[in-house]
Design an enzyme around this catalytic site. Sequence first.
Site, PDB file in Angstrom:
ATOM      1  CB  CYS A   2      -0.956   0.084   1.194  1.00  0.00           C
ATOM      2  SG  CYS A   2      -1.995  -1.347   1.390  1.00  0.00           S
ATOM      3  NE  ARG A  27       4.496   1.237  -0.021  1.00  0.00           N
ATOM      4  CZ  ARG A  27       5.422   0.921   0.865  1.00  0.00           C
ATOM      5  NH1 ARG A  27       6.653   1.256   0.657  1.00  0.00           N
ATOM      6  NH2 ARG A  27       5.108   0.279   1.966  1.00  0.00           N
ATOM      7  CD1 TRP A  74      -0.545  -5.956  -3.376  1.00  0.00           C
ATOM      8  CD2 TRP A  74      -0.738  -6.706  -1.275  1.00  0.00           C
ATOM      9  NE1 TRP A  74      -0.201  -7.284  -3.368  1.00  0.00           N
ATOM     10  CE2 TRP A  74      -0.319  -7.773  -2.096  1.00  0.00           C
ATOM     11  CE3 TRP A  74      -0.944  -6.952   0.089  1.00  0.00           C
ATOM     12  CZ2 TRP A  74      -0.077  -9.053  -1.608  1.00  0.00           C
ATOM     13  CZ3 TRP A  74      -0.706  -8.226   0.578  1.00  0.00           C
ATOM     14  CH2 TRP A  74      -0.278  -9.261  -0.270  1.00  0.00           C
ATOM     15  CG  ASN A 100       0.702   1.916   3.762  1.00  0.00           C
ATOM     16  OD1 ASN A 100      -0.370   1.999   3.192  1.00  0.00           O
ATOM     17  ND2 ASN A 100       1.826   2.418   3.284  1.00  0.00           N
ATOM     18  N   GLY A 101      -0.222  -1.521   6.432  1.00  0.00           N
ATOM     19  CA  GLY A 101       0.135  -2.497   7.458  1.00  0.00           C
ATOM     20  C   GLY A 101      -1.055  -3.379   7.789  1.00  0.00           C
ATOM     21  CD  GLU A 492      16.238 -12.697  -9.298  1.00  0.00           C
ATOM     22  OE1 GLU A 492      15.762 -13.288  -8.320  1.00  0.00           O
ATOM     23  OE2 GLU A 492      15.817 -11.591  -9.688  1.00  0.00           O
ATOM     24  CE  LYS A 496      12.748 -10.747 -11.134  1.00  0.00           C
ATOM     25  NZ  LYS A 496      13.451 -10.251  -9.999  1.00  0.00           N
ATOM     26  CD  GLU A 499       8.969 -11.051  -9.063  1.00  0.00           C
ATOM     27  OE1 GLU A 499      10.068 -10.989  -9.639  1.00  0.00           O
ATOM     28  OE2 GLU A 499       8.641 -10.287  -8.154  1.00  0.00           O
ATOM     29  CG  HIS A 515      18.535 -37.150  -7.469  1.00  0.00           C
ATOM     30  ND1 HIS A 515      18.971 -38.406  -7.117  1.00  0.00           N
ATOM     31  CD2 HIS A 515      19.624 -36.458  -7.854  1.00  0.00           C
ATOM     32  CE1 HIS A 515      20.281 -38.465  -7.249  1.00  0.00           C
ATOM     33  NE2 HIS A 515      20.707 -37.296  -7.710  1.00  0.00           N
ATOM     34  CE  LYS A 612      11.023  -2.535  -6.099  1.00  0.00           C
ATOM     35  NZ  LYS A 612      11.635  -3.578  -6.932  1.00  0.00           N
TER      36      LYS A 612
END
Length: 617
Positions: A2, A27, A74, A100-101, A492, A496, A499, A515, A612
């Site tokens: 947020c 955010r 968010w 926020n939170g 990584e 990416k 995402e 395996h 973010k």
Amino acid sequence: MCGIVGYVGSKKATPILIDGLLSLEYRGYDSAGIATIEKDVIKVMKDKGRVNNLYNLEGINDLEGSVGIAHTRWATHGRPSKENSHPHMDNSNTFAVVHNGIIENYADLKEFLISKGYSFISQTDTEVIPNLIHYHYSNGPVSVIKDIKEKLLSAVKNAVQDLKGSYAIEVISPLCPEEIIVVRKDSPLVIGKGSNENYIASDIPAILKYTKDFYLLDDNEFAVVTKNTVTFFDSSLQEHNKPIKNIEWDANAAGKDGYEDYMLKEIFEQPTAIRETIGSRFRLGEKCSFDDIEISKEYLSKVNKIYIVACGTAMHAGLTGKTLIEKLCKIPTTVEVASEFRYRDPLIDENTLCIYISQSGETADTIAALKLAKQKNAKTIAISNVIGSSITREADYSIYTHAGPEIAVASTKAYTSQVVLIAILAMHFAEILDSSNKEVIENLKADMIDLPSKIEQILDNTEVIKDFAKKVYTEKDMFFLGRGTDYNVSLEGSLKLKEITYIHSEAYAAGELKHGPIALIENGVTVIGIITDDKLLEKSISNIQEVITRGAKTLVITNQILPNSHFDFIINIPKTNPLISPILSVIPMQLISYYIAKFKGLDVDKPRNLAKSVTVE
Ligand code: AGP
């Protein structure tokens, strides 16, 4: 998660608030809202959807107030909807709040407020806050205070005392129409100082174009912001002064600078970012210098273990950090996911060194993991990109990547600059301990100095990468394989891809394939192999051969001359020391994901469900 913006001045607040929200959308972007004080009432406009949606709401331009708060969400509690969007008001429409939170005890608080006659419109945790402020304003000790400003601030303080969880909060009320009250705990909030106007934001870039002078609010600290004053109070409302911090970031650096997307811009900024990260930390023939940390030979010799703790991409940077530290410093090093580390009672004592990596410096799990190490008397070092961020204020020492603001949700330049910085740190420790051959370190330094120009070479040849992306963008699954640091970077690359393209992908240590995971390889499935280490060349080729035999379509990213082979695509990258090769091999992987997302017509900078900085658990 947020984004929060606030403005107090003489101008119309709405355009400034919307502008700030637009730059904060990374955010959170499922709903947006704004509240301004219009004469003696609060006007709220909000809806689900992106900030542009808010901007187009009928009547938004009629908001004339010059004191306002705004939010981009968010969702945590309650799906995206107009009712669940911030700002939230109390039942009497006297207090508007953005938050926020997460308020962990909101259910109990809601029950309490309902028992006192309050009702609720949303499913959010936030809506308890304005109602609690109203409750304290009208009941109990605060209600008898005569001075309205003091009474309002005390009501906010009492309400906040009831909250458990994390928060950055802005409150406005027509009772005190010329001020915004703010408070934070475990969620960032900054106040930007202007002339005859002041700004508030959850992230510096949102208001960077208006000011470079910032107050960074501390946990449990309150501020009352008017157009000419910012007054700080501790948790018992004792007033205190606070130094101002000048932030050197260039406001243009927070813009797109002609690129179609922030992510692409940030990918192309990597050569510059790495030059900035290296800065004056080392020169050939001279030892690395870290004036910002005091680590003595005596201390380092006693360190029995290093933990590198982080989340997501930052954790992937840590994996290469582990290889570097173990190789150069010979200290056992473990990389830990912060959300696991904080709850698993890790073995930490005063001889444990804990390194925390966080681009934003605000990731809730990483901060909690750092606090845990401090409780157990370990030394802590934070690696961050954001000066003054929460993590840097908690750690014993902080070192910065200086990569410039990273706006795209998918982290790119932060990763490469984190690997660079941890490599310099590893060389520094090795020089203190005398644990590595000097020539090895000098060669590594030379290779690091060459990294920016080698990245430029990769960025100058994106056609083959784009071509590959065009051929595979409709796929449903992909696999990444590598050994050693090539495995680290595969993780990584795979993250990416997930995402921003929403293609399912997995990364495996190439030797682990047989395996189990090889059962998933069937005709036509795409496998991306990374081969950059001479010593592992033959073994890596054999592993890729195994998937070709089972019908896989393969792309190999390599700095080796490969034998004439059956690979479908090859992307050549320049050679470097295998210890730092992820800094080069990640670039084509970032671009592959970027172009696939573009071919699919997706929003690269704001992928679904993500934000973010993850400031909630
Ligand atoms: C990276 O592309 C991600 N968006 C995410 O994994 C990120 O790296 C992670 O949330 C950690 O963030 P931080 O570096 O700000 O702590």
